[in-house]
Scaffold this motif. Sequence first.
Motif, mmCIF file in Angstrom:
data_model
loop_
_atom_site.group_PDB
_atom_site.id
_atom_site.type_symbol
_atom_site.label_atom_id
_atom_site.label_comp_id
_atom_site.label_asym_id
_atom_site.label_seq_id
_atom_site.Cartn_x
_atom_site.Cartn_y
_atom_site.Cartn_z
ATOM 1 N N ASP A 41 0.817 -1.204 0.000
ATOM 2 C CA ASP A 41 0.000 0.000 0.000
ATOM 3 C C ASP A 41 0.855 1.260 0.000
ATOM 4 N N ARG A 42 2.025 1.250 0.676
ATOM 5 C CA ARG A 42 2.870 2.443 0.710
ATOM 6 C C ARG A 42 4.351 2.120 0.482
ATOM 7 N N ALA A 43 4.618 1.072 -0.256
ATOM 8 C CA ALA A 43 6.011 0.686 -0.523
ATOM 9 C C ALA A 43 6.039 -0.343 -1.636
ATOM 10 N N LEU A 44 7.226 -0.523 -2.222
ATOM 11 C CA LEU A 44 7.486 -1.663 -3.092
ATOM 12 C C LEU A 44 8.423 -2.586 -2.334
ATOM 13 N N ALA A 45 8.061 -3.869 -2.231
ATOM 14 C CA ALA A 45 8.820 -4.814 -1.416
ATOM 15 C C ALA A 45 9.366 -5.945 -2.275
ATOM 16 N N GLN A 46 10.600 -6.328 -1.985
ATOM 17 C CA GLN A 46 11.233 -7.477 -2.629
ATOM 18 C C GLN A 46 11.041 -8.702 -1.741
ATOM 19 N N LEU A 47 10.678 -9.823 -2.351
ATOM 20 C CA LEU A 47 10.455 -11.075 -1.624
ATOM 21 C C LEU A 47 11.023 -12.217 -2.446
ATOM 22 N N THR A 48 11.723 -13.141 -1.785
ATOM 23 C CA THR A 48 12.300 -14.305 -2.459
ATOM 24 C C THR A 48 11.625 -15.566 -1.949
ATOM 25 N N VAL A 49 11.275 -16.461 -2.896
ATOM 26 C CA VAL A 49 10.719 -17.767 -2.559
ATOM 27 C C VAL A 49 11.786 -18.810 -2.869
ATOM 28 N N THR A 50 12.309 -19.475 -1.847
ATOM 29 C CA THR A 50 13.392 -20.431 -2.042
ATOM 30 C C THR A 50 12.851 -21.784 -2.493
ATOM 31 N N ASP A 51 13.769 -22.727 -2.775
ATOM 32 C CA ASP A 51 13.376 -24.003 -3.356
ATOM 33 C C ASP A 51 12.449 -24.821 -2.470
ATOM 34 N N ASP A 52 12.496 -24.600 -1.164
ATOM 35 C CA ASP A 52 11.616 -25.338 -0.261
ATOM 36 C C ASP A 52 10.321 -24.586 0.048
ATOM 37 N N GLY A 53 10.112 -23.449 -0.618
ATOM 38 C CA GLY A 53 8.904 -22.676 -0.401
ATOM 39 C C GLY A 53 9.006 -21.646 0.696
ATOM 40 N N SER A 54 10.175 -21.528 1.323
ATOM 41 C CA SER A 54 10.343 -20.530 2.372
ATOM 42 C C SER A 54 10.313 -19.125 1.780
ATOM 43 N N LEU A 55 9.852 -18.176 2.575
ATOM 44 C CA LEU A 55 9.714 -16.788 2.141
ATOM 45 C C LEU A 55 10.723 -15.916 2.872
#
Length: 456
Positions: free
Chosen positions: A365-379
Motif C-alpha cells: 500500500d505504501r512501498a514496493l517490497a522485494q520477496l524471495t521464494v526459495t526451493d523449499d517454499g520458504s519466504l
Amino acid sequence: MPRWPALVALLALLPGCASGGHPGPVVPTVLVPSGTAGTPTQLRDGDWPMYHRDPLHTGVAPGVPPAGPLSRAWSARLDGAVYGQPLVVGDRVLAATQNNTVYALALATGAVLWSRHLGEPARSAELPCGNIDPLGITGTPVYDPATGLLLAVAELTGGRHLLAGLDAVTGELRLQREVEPPRGDPIAHQQRSALALWQGRVVIAYGGLFGDCGNYVGSVLSVPVTGGGPILSYAVPTTRQGGSWASGGPVVDGEQLYVSVGNGAATGGPYDGSDSVLALSPRLERTDFFAPADWAADNADDLDLGALAPVRVGRFVLAVGKRGTAYALDAEHLGGIGGRLAEAPLCPAYGGAAVAGSTVYVPCDRALAQLTVTDDGSLHSGWRVPLGAAGSPVIGGGAVWVADYGRGRLYALDPATGRILQQTATDPLPHFASPVLTGSRILLGTTTGVTAFDGA
C-alpha cells in the motif's frame, strides 16, 4: 468465411454454462455483418499485448536497454482516464478510457490513428456506490494475435457490460456481446481485473464497486474470441461479495487459471468459498483452492486475498492480500483451508506483482517490497522502498519500474538493492497504475490519457 448472421441466430438459442454445469442466462449476441476476423499481426519481442505482457503476468520485458535519464517523449490527452495498462502492438499504442473510447496512438508521436466510442459510460448518480465517475473501461484489454482483435469490456449506462472486439489496425468494431455476471445485480458489479486469453477464449472477472454495496457476487466468465458460442462461468458460492477485482486479473498457467477472491458474506460457520486463491479448469470448474485458516476474520475485517493477483513462482503460487501476510502455496495442490507451505508477514498488497526467477516485487500500500521464494517454499523479505502509493511494477533494462500514483512519480530501481536509478514526475495517475516497457520507451496510463517517456 462463415455466414455469421445465421450462426448468431443459432447460437442465440443456446444457453451459457454456469459453474457446476447449470445453464446460465441466455445472453444476446451481436456480431457485425463483416464478421469477426480482424487484421492479424504477428507479435514482436517488443510488443505488450496484455497486462504485464505474458499469460503469467510476470511483467518482464525482454530486449529493453539499460535504464538511463528519463525525459518525456509525448503526452496524449484523451477523452477520459486510462486505468488499464496501455498495450503495444507493432507501432501502435492501444488504450481504453473511462469514457468507453478505445484509441490507437502512434508509438513514435502519440498522434491518434483511430478512436472508437463504445457507448455512454455509467455515471455515479445511477450506481449504488463506487469511486470512478464516469465508469467505462477499467480492466486492461487484451490483444488476440490470431484474430487481430483488441478485446475490451465496457460498462454502459444502466450498469450493462459489453464485450467489444475491435480491429487493432483499423478500429472497426467486429464484435459486441453483453457479458453479464451470472449472479446478483449487474449494476452492482465492476469489471476491474485485466482480461486474459485462454484456449481461444477471453477471460473476464467481476468484483463489486468501491464500498462493497449492492447485491454482487464475484465471478469469472470466458467467451470465445469470435464472440459466438456459449459463455462459461464460475460464481463464488457465497451469498454476496467474494469479488475478483485485483487489477492484475486472472493468471493463465497452462491448463489452470489462477484467480484471487475477495471477502465474502460469511464471517463464521461453513466456509463460503471466498477469501481465496482458486484454480479453475478450462470449463471454469473449481479444481483446487487455498484459503487462510482465519478466513472468517479476514471476511469480517475486509482483510482478504482479493486485492493482489496470484503470482506463479517456480513450482509455487504466491498469494498476498489486505491482511499483509504472504503465503507460499504448492502449485500442484493449493492446500484448501489453511494448507499453505509457508507464510510470512509482508504488507497489504494491491494490483499485480512482477516476478523474475524466484524473486517477486510486491506492490504494497505504501512501498514496493522485494520477496524471495526459495526451493523449499520458504519466504524471505528483502529491500523495501517507501512510496506514497505503489502501482504495479514491471521489470526490464536491468531495473524494476514502479509508478507512485500517490505522489505522481515514476521510478527505476536497482533489482538487487532497491536503490533509485532514475526518476521523473508524471501526470496524475489512477490507482494501481503500471508502466509498459517497449524498446527505450516507457508508457503510463494517466487520469487524462497516456504519457510516454524515453530512458529505458
